[in-house]
Motif scaffolding. Sequence first.
Motif, PDB file in Angstrom:
ATOM      1  N   THR A 156      57.512  28.189  82.996  1.00 58.68           N
ATOM      2  CA  THR A 156      57.201  29.544  83.468  1.00 58.68           C
ATOM      3  C   THR A 156      56.928  30.517  82.335  1.00 58.68           C
ATOM      4  OG1 THR A 156      59.559  30.062  83.631  1.00 58.68           O
ATOM      5  CG2 THR A 156      58.481  29.294  85.623  1.00 58.68           C
ATOM      6  N   VAL A 157      57.712  30.473  81.269  1.00 59.51           N
ATOM      7  CA  VAL A 157      57.550  31.461  80.196  1.00 59.51           C
ATOM      8  C   VAL A 157      56.456  31.054  79.220  1.00 59.51           C
ATOM      9  CG1 VAL A 157      58.711  32.635  78.289  1.00 59.51           C
ATOM     10  CG2 VAL A 157      59.932  32.233  80.413  1.00 59.51           C
ATOM     11  N   LEU A 158      56.427  29.780  78.825  1.00 58.13           N
ATOM     12  CA  LEU A 158      55.443  29.339  77.842  1.00 58.13           C
ATOM     13  C   LEU A 158      54.204  28.733  78.467  1.00 58.13           C
ATOM     14  CD1 LEU A 158      57.759  27.718  75.163  1.00 58.13           C
ATOM     15  CD2 LEU A 158      56.791  30.008  75.178  1.00 58.13           C
ATOM     16  N   GLY A 159      54.284  28.387  79.751  1.00 58.27           N
ATOM     17  CA  GLY A 159      53.130  27.794  80.423  1.00 58.27           C
ATOM     18  C   GLY A 159      52.776  26.411  79.910  1.00 58.27           C
ATOM     19  N   ILE A 160      53.786  25.647  79.478  1.00 62.50           N
ATOM     20  CA  ILE A 160      53.510  24.299  78.974  1.00 62.50           C
ATOM     21  C   ILE A 160      54.277  23.260  79.775  1.00 62.50           C
ATOM     22  CG2 ILE A 160      52.995  25.034  76.623  1.00 62.50           C
ATOM     23  CD1 ILE A 160      55.795  24.105  75.825  1.00 62.50           C
ATOM     24  N   GLU A 161      53.720  22.075  79.822  1.00 59.22           N
ATOM     25  CA  GLU A 161      54.368  20.923  80.443  1.00 59.22           C
ATOM     26  C   GLU A 161      54.744  19.966  79.327  1.00 59.22           C
ATOM     27  OE1 GLU A 161      55.010  19.940  83.624  1.00 59.22           O
ATOM     28  OE2 GLU A 161      54.341  21.837  84.443  1.00 59.22           O
ATOM     29  N   PRO A 162      55.993  19.504  79.289  1.00 63.11           N
ATOM     30  CA  PRO A 162      56.331  18.490  78.298  1.00 63.11           C
ATOM     31  C   PRO A 162      55.514  17.231  78.577  1.00 63.11           C
ATOM     32  CG  PRO A 162      58.301  19.379  79.314  1.00 63.11           C
ATOM     33  CD  PRO A 162      57.130  19.898  80.084  1.00 63.11           C
ATOM     34  N   SER A 163      55.076  16.578  77.524  1.00 61.78           N
ATOM     35  CA  SER A 163      54.294  15.358  77.711  1.00 61.78           C
ATOM     36  C   SER A 163      55.223  14.164  77.810  1.00 61.78           C
ATOM     37  CB  SER A 163      53.323  15.173  76.546  1.00 61.78           C
ATOM     38  OG  SER A 163      54.057  14.892  75.378  1.00 61.78           O
ATOM     39  N   GLN A 164      54.660  13.006  78.133  1.00 57.70           N
ATOM     40  CA  GLN A 164      55.457  11.802  78.296  1.00 57.70           C
ATOM     41  C   GLN A 164      56.105  11.379  76.995  1.00 57.70           C
ATOM     42  OE1 GLN A 164      52.936   9.418  80.739  1.00 57.70           O
ATOM     43  NE2 GLN A 164      54.519   7.896  80.894  1.00 57.70           N
ATOM     44  N   SER A 165      55.396  11.491  75.887  1.00 56.46           N
ATOM     45  CA  SER A 165      55.958  11.016  74.628  1.00 56.46           C
ATOM     46  C   SER A 165      56.101  12.151  73.625  1.00 56.46           C
ATOM     47  CB  SER A 165      55.096   9.902  74.053  1.00 56.46           C
ATOM     48  OG  SER A 165      53.759  10.344  73.923  1.00 56.46           O
TER      49      SER A 165
END
Length: 185
Positions: A156-165
């Motif tokens: 929500t704050v940074l607008g990023i999705e952690p990736s798989q690796s």
Amino acid sequence: MSRLTDLLRQLRSADPQLGADLEKEITALTKRRSFGLVFERHQPEAVELPGQPVRRGSKVQVLPPRGETAKGDARNPGTTVVLYSSSPEKAVLGTVRLRRTIKVNPDCVWGLHGSDIGISESDLNAYLEGADESTLLEVDCPDSWEQPVPLNSLRTVLGIEPSQSFRYLATEQVEQAKQLSAPDV
């Protein structure tokens, strides 16, 4: 892949020929595809499509010459590594600085570095089972954040999705994430 390995072992004892045939196919598949731990479903930020023809408008990755690393590459000493715990916290816990990467035969990891690894030998062996190679990260300058930054805050704050690796973050994004760990005043 350890569950698959266990099932294959059971099958080999019941039907050796079928077990051998299936193992041959699995080995061929693992040489073409990477398998690893997946803790949650998410949209990848990028997907490699080797063998796909490049067309006008395609996004491509330009690699540095063989044996070299590009500026900002996660393998470069001094790179900030953000530590994300997928279980049980599902949160960023802090950062470390990369000193160097070490390529080691998976069978030698425990003997060479077991005293420096924070998991048991059996957990390490289960994690590395079936791997042809392994790369260890030697790190320093640990920065344990005041509070874990949950996955939802990153979204929500940074607008990023952690990736798989792994994924690259700008220095500003790391600083923003660290600010989220500060207790409310």
